[in-house]
Design an enzyme around this catalytic site. Sequence first.
Site, PDB file in Angstrom:
ATOM      1  N   ARG A 187       0.836  -1.222   0.000  1.00 39.73           N
ATOM      2  CA  ARG A 187       0.000   0.000   0.000  1.00 39.73           C
ATOM      3  C   ARG A 187       0.866   1.267   0.000  1.00 39.73           C
ATOM      4  NH1 ARG A 187      -2.449  -3.660  -0.841  1.00 39.73           N
ATOM      5  NH2 ARG A 187      -4.449  -4.372   0.019  1.00 39.73           N
ATOM      6  N   SER A 261     -11.000  -0.125   3.194  1.00 35.35           N
ATOM      7  CA  SER A 261     -10.256  -0.361   4.449  1.00 35.35           C
ATOM      8  C   SER A 261      -9.669   0.956   4.932  1.00 35.35           C
ATOM      9  CB  SER A 261      -9.102  -1.333   4.217  1.00 35.35           C
ATOM     10  OG  SER A 261      -9.601  -2.521   3.680  1.00 35.35           O
ATOM     11  N   GLU A 357      -5.009   4.147   5.780  1.00 30.23           N
ATOM     12  CA  GLU A 357      -4.738   3.865   4.367  1.00 30.23           C
ATOM     13  C   GLU A 357      -5.065   5.076   3.481  1.00 30.23           C
ATOM     14  OE1 GLU A 357      -5.576  -0.403   3.075  1.00 30.23           O
ATOM     15  OE2 GLU A 357      -6.493   0.722   1.450  1.00 30.23           O
TER      16      GLU A 357
HETATM   17  C1  LIG Z   1     -15.481   0.355  -1.251  1.00 29.84           C
HETATM   18  C2  LIG Z   1     -13.981   0.512  -1.434  1.00 29.84           C
HETATM   19  C3  LIG Z   1     -13.190  -0.602  -1.564  1.00 29.84           C
HETATM   20  C4  LIG Z   1     -11.797  -0.471  -1.735  1.00 29.84           C
HETATM   21  N1  LIG Z   1     -11.051  -1.599  -1.862  1.00 29.84           N
HETATM   22  C5  LIG Z   1      -9.707  -1.507  -2.023  1.00 29.84           C
HETATM   23  C6  LIG Z   1      -8.908  -2.693  -2.147  1.00 29.84           C
HETATM   24  O1  LIG Z   1      -9.408  -3.811  -2.140  1.00 29.84           O
HETATM   25  N2  LIG Z   1      -7.574  -2.540  -2.281  1.00 29.84           N
HETATM   26  C7  LIG Z   1      -6.983  -1.309  -2.321  1.00 29.84           C
HETATM   27  O2  LIG Z   1      -5.749  -1.250  -2.448  1.00 29.84           O
HETATM   28  N3  LIG Z   1      -7.705  -0.170  -2.241  1.00 29.84           N
HETATM   29  C8  LIG Z   1      -9.050  -0.241  -2.073  1.00 29.84           C
HETATM   30  N4  LIG Z   1      -9.803   0.901  -1.959  1.00 29.84           N
HETATM   31  C9  LIG Z   1      -9.139   2.219  -1.966  1.00 29.84           C
HETATM   32  C10 LIG Z   1      -9.162   2.935  -3.348  1.00 29.84           C
HETATM   33  O3  LIG Z   1     -10.223   2.470  -4.146  1.00 29.84           O
HETATM   34  C11 LIG Z   1      -7.864   2.760  -4.130  1.00 29.84           C
HETATM   35  O4  LIG Z   1      -6.772   3.204  -3.369  1.00 29.84           O
HETATM   36  C12 LIG Z   1      -7.875   3.532  -5.466  1.00 29.84           C
HETATM   37  O5  LIG Z   1      -6.782   3.126  -6.244  1.00 29.84           O
HETATM   38  C13 LIG Z   1      -7.845   5.041  -5.296  1.00 29.84           C
HETATM   39  O6  LIG Z   1      -7.930   5.621  -6.604  1.00 29.84           O
HETATM   40  P1  LIG Z   1      -8.590   7.038  -6.817  1.00 29.84           P
HETATM   41  O7  LIG Z   1      -8.496   7.367  -8.259  1.00 29.84           O
HETATM   42  O8  LIG Z   1      -9.969   7.061  -6.236  1.00 29.84           O
HETATM   43  O9  LIG Z   1      -7.614   7.940  -5.967  1.00 29.84           O
HETATM   44  P2  LIG Z   1      -8.001   9.261  -5.121  1.00 29.84           P
HETATM   45  O10 LIG Z   1      -8.775   8.864  -3.917  1.00 29.84           O
HETATM   46  O11 LIG Z   1      -8.582  10.278  -6.028  1.00 29.84           O
HETATM   47  O12 LIG Z   1      -6.555   9.739  -4.655  1.00 29.84           O
HETATM   48  C14 LIG Z   1      -5.824   8.989  -3.707  1.00 29.84           C
HETATM   49  C15 LIG Z   1      -4.399   9.553  -3.656  1.00 29.84           C
HETATM   50  O13 LIG Z   1      -3.778   9.358  -4.925  1.00 29.84           O
HETATM   51  C16 LIG Z   1      -3.421  10.607  -5.512  1.00 29.84           C
HETATM   52  N5  LIG Z   1      -3.705  10.499  -6.954  1.00 29.84           N
HETATM   53  C17 LIG Z   1      -4.845  10.052  -7.548  1.00 29.84           C
HETATM   54  N6  LIG Z   1      -4.712  10.077  -8.887  1.00 29.84           N
HETATM   55  C18 LIG Z   1      -3.468  10.541  -9.133  1.00 29.84           C
HETATM   56  C19 LIG Z   1      -2.732  10.813 -10.325  1.00 29.84           C
HETATM   57  N7  LIG Z   1      -3.245  10.599 -11.541  1.00 29.84           N
HETATM   58  N8  LIG Z   1      -1.458  11.303 -10.202  1.00 29.84           N
HETATM   59  C20 LIG Z   1      -0.916  11.543  -8.983  1.00 29.84           C
HETATM   60  N9  LIG Z   1      -1.561  11.326  -7.829  1.00 29.84           N
HETATM   61  C21 LIG Z   1      -2.823  10.829  -7.910  1.00 29.84           C
HETATM   62  C22 LIG Z   1      -4.265  11.656  -4.812  1.00 29.84           C
HETATM   63  O14 LIG Z   1      -3.648  12.930  -4.830  1.00 29.84           O
HETATM   64  C23 LIG Z   1      -4.356  11.073  -3.414  1.00 29.84           C
HETATM   65  O15 LIG Z   1      -3.180  11.374  -2.717  1.00 29.84           O
HETATM   66  C24 LIG Z   1     -11.207   0.812  -1.787  1.00 29.84           C
HETATM   67  C25 LIG Z   1     -12.017   1.944  -1.673  1.00 29.84           C
HETATM   68  C26 LIG Z   1     -13.395   1.802  -1.501  1.00 29.84           C
HETATM   69  C27 LIG Z   1     -14.256   3.040  -1.404  1.00 29.84           C
END
Ligand SMILES: Cc1cc2nc3c(=O)[nH]c(=O)nc-3n(C[C@H](O)[C@H](O)[C@H](O)COP(=O)(O)OP(=O)(O)OC[C@H]3O[C@@H](n4cnc5c(N)ncnc54)[C@H](O)[C@@H]3O)c2cc1C
Length: 361
Positions: A187, A261, A357
């Site tokens: 992570r 999580s 996380e």
């Molecule tokens: C119901 C649920 C289940 C989940 N299950 C899992 C799981 O099983 N495993 C897991 O690992 N995660 C899980 N997650 C967490 C999440 O979905 C992941 O971490 C996902 O990859 C986040 O992507 P995002 O585009 O929404 O990022 P955001 O929430 O928009 O951003 C998260 C971070 O990444 C940065 N970021 C985003 N995009 C970029 C970019 N293009 N360039 C630079 N920085 C960037 C942001 O600035 C921030 O710091 C879950 C979340 C939910 C709500």
Amino acid sequence: MMARRKRGAGLIIAAISKPYTLLTVLVENASLQSHNSFGIEARTRYLAAVTAVDDLREALGDARVHGLPRLVIGGGSNLLLTRDFPGLVLLMQNRGIELLSEDAGAYRVRAAAGENWHGFVLHTLAQGWPGLENLSLIPGTVGGAPIQNIGAYGVEVESRIESLDAWDIAAGAVVTLEHAACRFAYRDSVFKHEGRERYIVLAVTFRLPKNAPVHAEYAELKAELAARGVQAPTPRDISEAVIAIRARKLPDPAVLGNAGSFFKNPVIDGEKLEALKVFYPGLVSYPQGEGRHKLAAGWLIDQAGWKGRSLGAAAVYDKQALVLVNRGGATGEEIATLARAIQADIRTRYAVELEPEPVWV
Ligand SMILES: Cc1cc2nc3c(=O)[nH]c(=O)nc-3n(C[C@H](O)[C@H](O)[C@H](O)COP(=O)(O)OP(=O)(O)OC[C@H]3O[C@@H](n4cnc5c(N)ncnc54)[C@H](O)[C@@H]3O)c2cc1C
């Protein structure tokens, strides 16, 4: 330019880069409620949608945002907004999926950061490109996936990433970072540390191995496949089983705001594990090699009696203690206060530190 494709699930793929330049519109005092999966009502001073690298150049070059803090948002599914944001939010919305090459061993596929992650996984499977099936139904974007090196059901995304393209704010140019430069860990990646202020991920190149065995060892996944009568699972069988398990056990953010999580599973040494087992014989742990053991954070929180407890509209999900939820109208600060109370209690009971996380802003 990328080829335009349309496939069964109705996924329409546009080009990653635009052949023309549009003036980026900076929206002032924009709401972020629909851009974070907790559904927290926070506002940003400026917001710019990024559909191509030109949008980024323009937004970052706008005199109004000079000297202000920046925040990149993909799907907002790993974010805790504790306050209004006093700077510029860059909302990643560039699209495109491209098969770069195919050899005897693998497909090399590049996807734009703004693509929906699960849509991308389904697209690869529909094309017959295996390798991402265990990561089905994780919310967020392709660009968000490498930031915390998403993982589920025995697979971490870093095992499929070859390189990524990013806007380097220091250099003012697009750079390619190879796998090693991303410093992936559990992570974690360089983008959560010194790369956080420096890189904006524009596209990710995946190497999807053709003949790698499927990962079906995870107990819950094994049980789901057995219940479905699947003996020799294909990548699609794995994806369908993962989708079914996740839909059962995790709250849908569209219905109940959450970020999955909320805490990482803590890793401790063997000596501490043995000491804890004296008091907690049922302690759940997984050996990590080199004398290290991963504890199940959800078990620790559950045993401490937090499941279902709430603080205002912020609560511990009643079916899964590792998930914090917004029961409606919670502020980010309420969720943060609940999280801190859980951390303090776990520290007192087990002498174990829980690390959140999601990224706190
Ligand atoms: C119901 C649920 C289940 C989940 N299950 C899992 C799981 O099983 N495993 C897991 O690992 N995660 C899980 N997650 C967490 C999440 O979905 C992941 O971490 C996902 O990859 C986040 O992507 P995002 O585009 O929404 O990022 P955001 O929430 O928009 O951003 C998260 C971070 O990444 C940065 N970021 C985003 N995009 C970029 C970019 N293009 N360039 C630079 N920085 C960037 C942001 O600035 C921030 O710091 C879950 C979340 C939910 C709500």
